[in-house]
Design a protein around this motif. Structure first.
Motif, PDB file in Angstrom:
ATOM      1  N   LYS A 359       0.835  -1.201   0.000  1.00  0.00           N
ATOM      2  CA  LYS A 359       0.000   0.000   0.000  1.00  0.00           C
ATOM      3  C   LYS A 359       0.866   1.245   0.000  1.00  0.00           C
ATOM      4  O   LYS A 359       0.886   2.022  -0.942  1.00  0.00           O
ATOM      5  CB  LYS A 359      -0.901  -0.012   1.249  1.00  0.00           C
ATOM      6  CG  LYS A 359      -2.024  -1.035   1.188  1.00  0.00           C
ATOM      7  CD  LYS A 359      -3.061  -0.690   0.142  1.00  0.00           C
ATOM      8  CE  LYS A 359      -4.211  -1.687   0.157  1.00  0.00           C
ATOM      9  NZ  LYS A 359      -4.980  -1.660   1.402  1.00  0.00           N
ATOM     10  N   PRO A 389      -1.424   6.078  -1.742  1.00  0.00           N
ATOM     11  CA  PRO A 389      -1.067   4.655  -1.744  1.00  0.00           C
ATOM     12  C   PRO A 389      -1.317   4.065  -3.131  1.00  0.00           C
ATOM     13  O   PRO A 389      -1.826   4.735  -4.035  1.00  0.00           O
ATOM     14  CB  PRO A 389      -2.035   4.066  -0.712  1.00  0.00           C
ATOM     15  CG  PRO A 389      -3.246   4.953  -0.820  1.00  0.00           C
ATOM     16  CD  PRO A 389      -2.721   6.346  -1.108  1.00  0.00           C
ATOM     17  N   GLU A 392      -5.779   0.102  -5.506  1.00  0.00           N
ATOM     18  CA  GLU A 392      -6.157  -1.301  -5.666  1.00  0.00           C
ATOM     19  C   GLU A 392      -7.024  -1.524  -6.899  1.00  0.00           C
ATOM     20  O   GLU A 392      -6.874  -2.535  -7.598  1.00  0.00           O
ATOM     21  CB  GLU A 392      -6.907  -1.784  -4.430  1.00  0.00           C
ATOM     22  CG  GLU A 392      -6.076  -1.816  -3.167  1.00  0.00           C
ATOM     23  CD  GLU A 392      -6.896  -2.253  -1.967  1.00  0.00           C
ATOM     24  OE1 GLU A 392      -8.099  -2.603  -2.156  1.00  0.00           O
ATOM     25  OE2 GLU A 392      -6.368  -2.261  -0.852  1.00  0.00           O
ATOM     26  N   TRP A 417      -2.461  -7.169   3.921  1.00  0.00           N
ATOM     27  CA  TRP A 417      -2.627  -5.727   3.763  1.00  0.00           C
ATOM     28  C   TRP A 417      -3.873  -5.369   2.947  1.00  0.00           C
ATOM     29  O   TRP A 417      -3.904  -4.382   2.223  1.00  0.00           O
ATOM     30  CB  TRP A 417      -1.393  -5.102   3.104  1.00  0.00           C
ATOM     31  CG  TRP A 417      -0.118  -5.410   3.815  1.00  0.00           C
ATOM     32  CD1 TRP A 417       0.857  -6.281   3.405  1.00  0.00           C
ATOM     33  CD2 TRP A 417       0.298  -4.906   5.074  1.00  0.00           C
ATOM     34  NE1 TRP A 417       1.854  -6.348   4.329  1.00  0.00           N
ATOM     35  CE2 TRP A 417       1.561  -5.501   5.363  1.00  0.00           C
ATOM     36  CE3 TRP A 417      -0.244  -4.001   5.993  1.00  0.00           C
ATOM     37  CZ2 TRP A 417       2.242  -5.222   6.537  1.00  0.00           C
ATOM     38  CZ3 TRP A 417       0.448  -3.733   7.143  1.00  0.00           C
ATOM     39  CH2 TRP A 417       1.674  -4.331   7.411  1.00  0.00           C
ATOM     40  N   TRP A 419      -5.303  -7.001   0.447  1.00  0.00           N
ATOM     41  CA  TRP A 419      -5.368  -7.460  -0.942  1.00  0.00           C
ATOM     42  C   TRP A 419      -6.263  -8.685  -1.097  1.00  0.00           C
ATOM     43  O   TRP A 419      -6.502  -9.138  -2.215  1.00  0.00           O
ATOM     44  CB  TRP A 419      -3.962  -7.730  -1.467  1.00  0.00           C
ATOM     45  CG  TRP A 419      -3.214  -6.453  -1.695  1.00  0.00           C
ATOM     46  CD1 TRP A 419      -2.409  -5.809  -0.814  1.00  0.00           C
ATOM     47  CD2 TRP A 419      -3.254  -5.631  -2.858  1.00  0.00           C
ATOM     48  NE1 TRP A 419      -1.930  -4.639  -1.354  1.00  0.00           N
ATOM     49  CE2 TRP A 419      -2.434  -4.507  -2.617  1.00  0.00           C
ATOM     50  CE3 TRP A 419      -3.900  -5.732  -4.093  1.00  0.00           C
ATOM     51  CZ2 TRP A 419      -2.236  -3.496  -3.551  1.00  0.00           C
ATOM     52  CZ3 TRP A 419      -3.703  -4.731  -5.032  1.00  0.00           C
ATOM     53  CH2 TRP A 419      -2.892  -3.622  -4.755  1.00  0.00           C
TER      54      TRP A 419
END
Length: 542
Positions: A359, A389, A392, A417, A419
């Motif tokens: 991140k 960060p 995603e 983290w 994911w």
């Protein structure tokens, strides 16, 4: 041969300012922190010869008569040879108001005469903030505060100022710890790099390049730079490695009128390092006669007997050999040997994927393995900033786009983290038999250790390889082994990988993603995946 010197030995010696400079060091300088602190400086024969060489000037009659022959000097000695003292003493004479360090004419016998530098500026680069005052700058600080010329300087932990005749600032030396832009535009007259094998991050190499670019800005003062080091780890991308490669090019005759003088001394091959006497002979050879005369050679050689010692590290630092440390996880020489520069995985072909997500602190890496050849290619590398960060959703969409262009056979990703959400979304789109979690922390440490060992073996054997991506190669070379306190079924220790230190800028995320991609590749083959020349369908079995 135990020394590598470029340019090679000259039939006729060049004129040099080195003699008077050596005399000034022994008359005015002292030893820095350590057992000899404050005692008068003493130059052994090799260091005296090195100074002579570094201060050679073009002879009378040459179009560059009196100018420095070398703009850069790089010296590679084994650990414990007073390299730091050497750098500190030369920084001292470059700053000194009476040192004859620049050409100022010829005497009646045709020898060059020197003068001090006018308004010198001397940055001294170390690899961390903690090392700045402990290395050559610490020597310089001691020399100008405890030596006979202390009244000529105003010294602090952040700078040494040369005082003029009226007490005004008349030049300075400053310690630096690698800020690439902080000295851009500075008009340097001499600059020193401490332990260049440790200048191996993007930030430090950038600082080095910035500082080197400053050298031509004061041509009247004939500026130059000096770097000292011990042999580094091959493939680490350090400044020392770059200097070594340039020196090798000079040695091959590929550089006309080189401006780099390079000296390297190491132990030659053939010593039996399994015996104390063999190691004594090797250390003595790597030391050279002058250093061997005062070194504890046998004490150094006995270090190989310590339980659990990294012998490759000892070989590198005490024998000054460019040897890969036993802590290095992957065989970079094998990776280089088998790579296929510029080759890309064909669109539509079958691939496996590995995702190592982060991140804020580290990069997020995505690596693909060609199911037909074993070649690996970087398919994504996301770098967070101080303010933003890794996105995603961008990573997830990239993988979906890849799935449209390739046949994704299997994908492993570390769900840590947060994911896990991305992997779950991808599994719902691409199938749970395609996208799977692969924990790299304590929840999957044994599995990770086995997979890393298999990946390292595949790299060494050349069954998996790269396509010339320098960033991927760098991440592999940065990966260091650490013992996970587990053993395999035969009692052999297992290991995982880490950075050289927690705050290091030497990233390893592509290496971890490469391992997961390779593991996915091997597991797909193990569970029955086949490719049929006449049938492009992909069969996946969990």
């Amino acid at each position: 041969m135990t020394t590598f010197i470029v340019p090679g030995m000259d039939e006729e010696p060049w004129p040099s300012l080195g003699g008077p400079i050596c005399d000034l060091i022994e008359e005015r300088a002292v030893f820095g922190p350590g057992s000899l602190k404050g005692q008068p400086a003493r130059l052994d024969g090799e260091k005296r010869a090195m100074i002579w060489k570094l201060y050679e000037v073009y002879p009378k009659g040459h179009e560059l008569a009196g100018r420095r022959r070398f703009k850069r000097g790089r010296v590679s000695w084994r650990k414990g040879t007073a390299k730091t003292e050497f750098g500190g003493w030369l920084s001292f004479v470059e700053l000194h108001p009476e040192a004859p360090v620049r050409f100022d004419g010829w005497d009646a016998s045709g020898n060059p005469v020197g003068r001090p530098v006018n308004d010198p500026y001397i940055p001294m680069l170390a690899y961390t903030e903690a090392q700045v005052t402990e290395l050559a700058y610490g020597v310089l600080f001691t020399v100008v505060t405890e030596g006979p010329d202390a009244d000529l300087f105003d010294a602090g932990l952040d700078r040494v100022i040369r005082l003029g005749s009226r007490g005004q600032a008349d030049g300075r030396a400053v310690p630096l710890a690698g800020s690439p832009n902080s000295r851009d535009g500075a008009r340097t007259t001499f600059q020193y790099y401490d332990e260049t094998h440790r200048l191996d991050t993007e930030r430090l190499v950038s600082a080095y390049n910035t500082m080197e670019a400053n050298l031509p800005k004061r041509p009247l003062d004939d500026p130059w730079s000096l770097g000292t080091t011990t042999a580094g780890v091959p493939g680490g991308g350090s400044v020392a490695e770059l200097d070594k490669e340039e020196a090798e090019a000079i040695g091959r005759g590929e550089v006309d009128e080189p401006e780099l003088f390079y000296f390297h001394r190491e132990a030659s091959a053939g010593h039996d390092l399994t015996t104390t006497e063999g190691r004594v002979a090797a250390v003595r050879e790597a030391s050279g006669p002058a250093v061997a005369a005062w070194s504890d050679i046998r004490g150094i050689a006995k270090q190989w007997d310590r339980k659990g010692v990294d012998r490759a590290y000892l070989e590198r630092v005490w024998l000054n050999r460019w040897t890969a440390s036993a802590a290095q996880a992957f065989d970079i020489d094998a990776w280089d040997e088998h790579e296929r520069p510029g080759e890309l995985i064909k669109a539509g072909g079958p691939i496996s994927l590995g995702l190592d997500g982060s991140k804020w602190k580290d990069t997020t890496a995505l690596v693909a393995t060609d199911m037909l050849t074993g070649m690996q290619e970087t398919f994504g590398l996301w770098v967070p900033t101080e303010d933003e960060p890794v996105d995603e959703s961008e990573v997830e969409q990239t993988i979906l786009d890849i799935a449209d262009r390739f046949n994704v056979v299997r994908m492993y990703g570390d769900p840590a983290w947060g994911w896990d959400r991305v992997l779950a979304n991808l599994a719902s789109r691409l199938g749970p038999d395609v996208v799977m979690e692969f924990w790299n922390d304590s929840r999957g440490l044994r599995k990770t250790a086995y997979a890393l060992r298999a990946y390292a073996n595949a790299i060494s054997a050349g069954t998996t390889f790269g396509n010339g991506d320098e960033t991927f190669r760098a991440h592999l070379s940065h990966a260091q082994k650490y013992n996970v306190k587990m053993v395999d079924d035969e009692g052999n220790p297992l290991w995982s990988i880490k950075k050289d230190r927690p705050d290091s800028e030497r990233k390893i995320d592509l290496a971890m993603a490469g391992m997961m991609s390779h593991k996915a590749y091997m597991d797909a083959l193990k569970h029955g995946w086949v490719h049929e020349d006449q049938d492009t369908r992909v069969f996946c079995f969990r």
